[in-house]
Scaffold this active site. Structure first.
Site, PDB file in Angstrom:
ATOM      1  N   SER A  28     -10.318  16.327   1.516  1.00 22.93           N
ATOM      2  CA  SER A  28      -9.454  16.058   2.730  1.00 22.93           C
ATOM      3  C   SER A  28      -9.906  16.092   3.869  1.00 22.93           C
ATOM      4  O   SER A  28      -9.573  15.780   5.049  1.00 22.93           O
ATOM      5  CB  SER A  28      -8.168  17.102   2.922  1.00 22.93           C
ATOM      6  OG  SER A  28      -8.578  18.220   2.831  1.00 22.93           O
ATOM      7  N   ASN A 115      -3.851  28.557   1.806  1.00 23.20           N
ATOM      8  CA  ASN A 115      -2.355  27.857   2.015  1.00 23.20           C
ATOM      9  C   ASN A 115      -1.639  28.337   3.056  1.00 23.20           C
ATOM     10  O   ASN A 115      -1.007  27.626   3.631  1.00 23.20           O
ATOM     11  CB  ASN A 115      -1.820  28.334   0.445  1.00 23.20           C
ATOM     12  CG  ASN A 115      -2.474  28.229  -0.663  1.00 23.20           C
ATOM     13  OD1 ASN A 115      -3.213  27.446  -0.635  1.00 23.20           O
ATOM     14  ND2 ASN A 115      -2.085  28.713  -1.792  1.00 23.20           N
ATOM     15  N   THR A 160      28.626  -9.007  21.376  1.00 25.12           N
ATOM     16  CA  THR A 160      28.822  -8.078  20.426  1.00 25.12           C
ATOM     17  C   THR A 160      28.515  -9.540  19.191  1.00 25.12           C
ATOM     18  O   THR A 160      28.781 -10.560  19.416  1.00 25.12           O
ATOM     19  CB  THR A 160      30.391  -7.678  20.086  1.00 25.12           C
ATOM     20  OG1 THR A 160      31.157  -8.928  20.323  1.00 25.12           O
ATOM     21  CG2 THR A 160      30.447  -6.617  21.195  1.00 25.12           C
ATOM     22  N   HIS A 161      28.165  -9.059  18.133  1.00 17.88           N
ATOM     23  CA  HIS A 161      27.839 -10.006  17.014  1.00 17.88           C
ATOM     24  C   HIS A 161      26.917 -10.972  17.470  1.00 17.88           C
ATOM     25  O   HIS A 161      26.766 -12.107  17.024  1.00 17.88           O
ATOM     26  CB  HIS A 161      28.997 -10.588  16.513  1.00 17.88           C
ATOM     27  CG  HIS A 161      30.206  -9.801  16.217  1.00 17.88           C
ATOM     28  ND1 HIS A 161      30.383  -9.357  14.922  1.00 17.88           N
ATOM     29  CD2 HIS A 161      31.271  -9.289  16.917  1.00 17.88           C
ATOM     30  CE1 HIS A 161      31.525  -8.319  14.968  1.00 17.88           C
ATOM     31  NE2 HIS A 161      32.061  -8.715  16.325  1.00 17.88           N
ATOM     32  N   SER A 282      -1.639 -18.361  21.925  1.00 18.44           N
ATOM     33  CA  SER A 282      -1.705 -19.143  20.425  1.00 18.44           C
ATOM     34  C   SER A 282      -3.150 -19.725  20.388  1.00 18.44           C
ATOM     35  O   SER A 282      -3.567 -20.225  21.426  1.00 18.44           O
ATOM     36  CB  SER A 282      -0.568 -19.974  20.261  1.00 18.44           C
ATOM     37  OG  SER A 282      -1.180 -21.015  19.277  1.00 18.44           O
ATOM     38  N   LYS A 288       1.859 -21.696  24.653  1.00 19.70           N
ATOM     39  CA  LYS A 288       2.507 -20.653  24.117  1.00 19.70           C
ATOM     40  C   LYS A 288       2.057 -19.333  24.715  1.00 19.70           C
ATOM     41  O   LYS A 288       0.854 -19.084  25.164  1.00 19.70           O
ATOM     42  CB  LYS A 288       2.339 -20.337  22.539  1.00 19.70           C
ATOM     43  CG  LYS A 288       3.198 -21.505  21.790  1.00 19.70           C
ATOM     44  CD  LYS A 288       3.419 -21.117  20.401  1.00 19.70           C
ATOM     45  CE  LYS A 288       4.435 -19.792  20.242  1.00 19.70           C
ATOM     46  NZ  LYS A 288       4.751 -19.408  19.052  1.00 19.70           N
ATOM     47  N   ASN A 290       3.107 -15.343  23.740  1.00 18.11           N
ATOM     48  CA  ASN A 290       3.714 -14.829  22.691  1.00 18.11           C
ATOM     49  C   ASN A 290       4.112 -13.151  22.909  1.00 18.11           C
ATOM     50  O   ASN A 290       3.342 -12.535  23.711  1.00 18.11           O
ATOM     51  CB  ASN A 290       2.928 -14.867  21.257  1.00 18.11           C
ATOM     52  CG  ASN A 290       2.819 -16.072  21.041  1.00 18.11           C
ATOM     53  OD1 ASN A 290       3.704 -16.915  20.997  1.00 18.11           O
ATOM     54  ND2 ASN A 290       1.802 -16.535  20.345  1.00 18.11           N
ATOM     55  N   GLU A 295       6.693  -7.331  19.242  1.00 16.19           N
ATOM     56  CA  GLU A 295       6.810  -7.699  17.905  1.00 16.19           C
ATOM     57  C   GLU A 295       5.864  -6.554  17.076  1.00 16.19           C
ATOM     58  O   GLU A 295       6.413  -6.136  15.936  1.00 16.19           O
ATOM     59  CB  GLU A 295       6.196  -8.865  17.881  1.00 16.19           C
ATOM     60  CG  GLU A 295       6.753 -10.179  18.236  1.00 16.19           C
ATOM     61  CD  GLU A 295       5.995 -11.283  18.134  1.00 16.19           C
ATOM     62  OE1 GLU A 295       6.462 -12.294  17.113  1.00 16.19           O
ATOM     63  OE2 GLU A 295       5.373 -11.406  18.814  1.00 16.19           O
ATOM     64  N   TYR A 322       2.549  26.896  -3.248  1.00 15.55           N
ATOM     65  CA  TYR A 322       1.558  25.941  -2.727  1.00 15.55           C
ATOM     66  C   TYR A 322       1.468  24.904  -3.969  1.00 15.55           C
ATOM     67  O   TYR A 322       1.111  25.429  -5.283  1.00 15.55           O
ATOM     68  CB  TYR A 322       0.529  26.309  -2.218  1.00 15.55           C
ATOM     69  CG  TYR A 322      -0.587  25.482  -1.645  1.00 15.55           C
ATOM     70  CD1 TYR A 322      -0.492  24.547  -0.412  1.00 15.55           C
ATOM     71  CD2 TYR A 322      -1.613  24.858  -2.575  1.00 15.55           C
ATOM     72  CE1 TYR A 322      -1.310  23.486  -0.108  1.00 15.55           C
ATOM     73  CE2 TYR A 322      -2.515  23.819  -2.539  1.00 15.55           C
ATOM     74  CZ  TYR A 322      -2.322  23.130  -1.029  1.00 15.55           C
ATOM     75  OH  TYR A 322      -3.095  22.079  -0.918  1.00 15.55           O
ATOM     76  N   GLN A 327      -1.311  18.499   0.605  1.00 17.80           N
ATOM     77  CA  GLN A 327      -2.368  17.943   1.141  1.00 17.80           C
ATOM     78  C   GLN A 327      -1.999  16.516   1.800  1.00 17.80           C
ATOM     79  O   GLN A 327      -2.673  16.059   2.591  1.00 17.80           O
ATOM     80  CB  GLN A 327      -3.666  17.708   0.288  1.00 17.80           C
ATOM     81  CG  GLN A 327      -4.884  17.135   0.961  1.00 17.80           C
ATOM     82  CD  GLN A 327      -6.256  17.297   0.133  1.00 17.80           C
ATOM     83  OE1 GLN A 327      -6.661  18.678   0.137  1.00 17.80           O
ATOM     84  NE2 GLN A 327      -6.786  16.627  -0.346  1.00 17.80           N
ATOM     85  N   LYS A 330      -0.810  15.399   5.531  1.00 17.80           N
ATOM     86  CA  LYS A 330      -1.706  15.240   6.867  1.00 17.80           C
ATOM     87  C   LYS A 330      -1.649  13.868   7.058  1.00 17.80           C
ATOM     88  O   LYS A 330      -1.315  13.576   8.387  1.00 17.80           O
ATOM     89  CB  LYS A 330      -2.845  15.876   6.661  1.00 17.80           C
ATOM     90  CG  LYS A 330      -2.810  17.354   6.738  1.00 17.80           C
ATOM     91  CD  LYS A 330      -4.065  18.212   6.454  1.00 17.80           C
ATOM     92  CE  LYS A 330      -3.608  19.414   5.342  1.00 17.80           C
ATOM     93  NZ  LYS A 330      -2.585  18.981   4.273  1.00 17.80           N
TER      94      LYS A 330
HETATM   95  N1  ARG Z   1      -6.907  20.891   1.885  1.00 17.79           N
HETATM   96  C1  ARG Z   1      -5.729  21.710   1.433  1.00 17.79           C
HETATM   97  C2  ARG Z   1      -4.431  21.089   1.928  1.00 17.79           C
HETATM   98  O1  ARG Z   1      -4.577  20.154   2.798  1.00 17.79           O
HETATM   99  C3  ARG Z   1      -6.068  22.979   1.973  1.00 17.79           C
HETATM  100  C4  ARG Z   1      -4.970  24.117   1.156  1.00 17.79           C
HETATM  101  C5  ARG Z   1      -5.925  24.072  -0.112  1.00 17.79           C
HETATM  102  N2  ARG Z   1      -5.152  25.100  -0.888  1.00 17.79           N
HETATM  103  C6  ARG Z   1      -5.502  25.430  -2.221  1.00 17.79           C
HETATM  104  N3  ARG Z   1      -5.051  26.303  -2.829  1.00 17.79           N
HETATM  105  N4  ARG Z   1      -6.374  24.436  -2.901  1.00 17.79           N
HETATM  106  O2  ARG Z   1      -3.370  21.326   1.725  1.00 17.79           O
END
Ligand code: ARG
Length: 469
Positions: A28, A115, A160-161, A282, A288, A290, A295, A322, A327, A330
């Site tokens: 990660s 964790n 409305t509508h 455009s 144009k 835009n 959007e 956990y 992971q 994130k």
């Molecule tokens: N990179 C892991 C996460 O984002 C960190 C925690 C990892 N914990 C484990 N027991 N492998 O969750």
């Protein structure tokens, strides 16, 4: 600082390094490096606590904290660049620390697990982002307020509508979006209360025999409370779902406003003109201009709703405690936060300098239809005619007017009196669009006086100086 896989972080139980594709799949570090500052903050607090509790020597705590701050400086200088083999930001920091200060660095991870560590980092990061989003929301609200101030006397057709309904004061229309943004701020403040709880010290799942002080680290990191249950501490991601739900509503509001701006900027409506700084051309059609900004905001809302579904689905089948699935929270949070912030900024700029309302077009639109028909009925009601009867009479009148191609304002008094003998010359005034708006004096209505009161309240809430009269 790359380490080869054979000397990875795992205990001596492991004999072989990871398959390179699995190493990539598992890592990660490519995205959680965004948590570096929070990871350092959490580790500094943890090391200080270990020293204070006598788990490590004060001098050892000192050395660890100095090492962690060195990593912070290295990162600021662009000199901290973990490799894939570091797996995640937590390992990357720990390894660099050991390289910098030697074996004492190996004491940092006492009484904690990745964790509770990752849960701490994400909460610290999200808490700061919620505070930043609050400021983004305020800027957006002020941009709307300033436009509303400018158009406290401008009319706009109300729908409305998407059918013309009754004319409105344009400021009233814009203030509706400030109300939505204000609820967004309240919702995020409420989410923040559940983000701001420390999981640190829950360790892997069960707590730790090491005599740590969870309240000390919580306090140093500015958490208001600690999690009561260690299993819940490391496996709760409710706060991420709640945040994404609140963020989704921010995007719902921005997307609805975007849709209005897109319509207003069309030839058919012609209610706003876009400034060159916030519109694009455009590549093919030279005439144009835009509305790309609204959007894109409307389009980007889908990402945030998607992250909400992704998080719910990711969590729903997980046994305690956990699981590596976490992971995945994130990238959703990082992208969700970035999207909300980018969209709020773009919409604030759009209302600050990117569009201009066209009062004459708006006024002409609000005056050239039958959106004052209700007011004829209201006029008759005031003369004692039951509402339903008045409603029927006016419906018939609108039908004839449509057939003749005239508006209510074009009718001579004789025609009005044919409709109902109680109608007098003051009908013309009663159905003039400006009067129609002004008459809606009920609390929260679009009447100019009501809108002035709302403007005043919002001004003081947003810390804007009272308008010069
Ligand atoms: N990179 C892991 C996460 O984002 C960190 C925690 C990892 N914990 C484990 N027991 N492998 O969750």
């Amino acid at each position: 600082m790359a380490v080869d896989s054979s000397s990875s972080a795992w205990s001596q139980r492991f004999e072989q390094g990871l398959h390179p594709a699995i190493e990539r799949f598992n890592a990660s570090i490519g995205f959680d490096i965004a948590l570096l500052q929070q990871d350092l903050d959490g580790s500094v607090a943890h090391a200080r606590m270990l020293g204070a509790c006598g788990v490590i020597e004060p001098a050892e705590a000192e050395a660890i904290i100095t090492g962690l701050e060195t990593i912070r400086s290295e990162a600021a200088a662009g000199a901290f660049n973990p490799a894939l083999a570091d797996e995640d930001v937590h390992f990357a920091v720990e390894r660099r620390l050991i390289a910098l200060i030697g074996p004492v660095g190996k004491k940092l991870h006492t009484g904690r697990s990745r964790n509770d560590q990752v849960g701490t980092d994400v909460r610290l990061w999200l808490r700061a982002q919620i505070d930043a989003i609050d400021i983004d929301l305020l800027r957006f609200e002020r941009a709307l307020l300033d436009q509303a101030e400018r158009h406290a006397d401008t009319l706009i057709p109300g729908y409305t509508h998407l059918q013309r309904a009754q004319p409105l004061c344009l400021a009233h229309h814009l203030l509706a979006y400030i109300e939505m943004a204000e609820r967004d701020r309240q919702r995020l403040a409420d989410v923040r209360r559940r983000v701001n709880i420390s999981p640190l010290g829950a360790a892997a799942l069960a707590g730790t025999p090491v005599p740590i002080d969870r309240r000390m680290t919580a306090q140093e990191l500015g958490f208001a409370q600690i999690y009561t249950n260690s299993l819940d501490a490391v496996s709760d991601r409710d706060f991420a779902v709640e945040f994404m739900a609140a963020a989704s509503l921010v995007l719902v509001h921005l997307s609805r406003l975007s849709e209005e701006v897109i319509l207003w900027a069309s030839e058919e409506f012609g209610f706003v003109s876009l400034s060159d700084r916030c519109a694009t051309g455009s590549s093919l059609m030279p005439q144009k201009k835009n509305p790309d900004v609204p959007e894109l905001v409307r389009g980007k809302s889908g990402r945030v709703f998607g992250h909400l579904m992704g998080l719910l689905t990711m969590i729903k089948g997980l046994p305690l405690a956990y699981n590596k699935d976490f992971q995945e929270d994130k990238e959703a949070l990082f992208d969700g936060v970035r999207t909300v912030r980018d969209c709020l900024e773009a919409m604030a700029i759009l209302f600050e300098e990117g569009l201009e309302f066209r009062p004459q077009r708006l006024e002409a639109a609000a005056c050239s239809d039958f959106s004052n028909a209700t007011d004829v009925a209201d006029y008759l009601v005031a003369k004692g005619v039951p509402f339903r009867e008045a409603y029927q009479l006016v419906g018939g009148l609108v039908k004839t007017c449509l057939a003749e191609g005239v508006l209510l304002r074009d009718l001579p008094l004789a025609r009005w009196q044919q409709l109902h003998p109680a109608i007098a010359a003051d009908i013309a005034e009663a159905i003039a669009p400006r009067q129609v708006v002004a008459a809606r004096r009920s609390e929260g209505g679009t009447g100019f006086e009501q809108v002035q009161q709302q403007l005043q309240q919002i001004r003081s809430r947003l810390g804007r100086a009272p308008q010069a009269t």
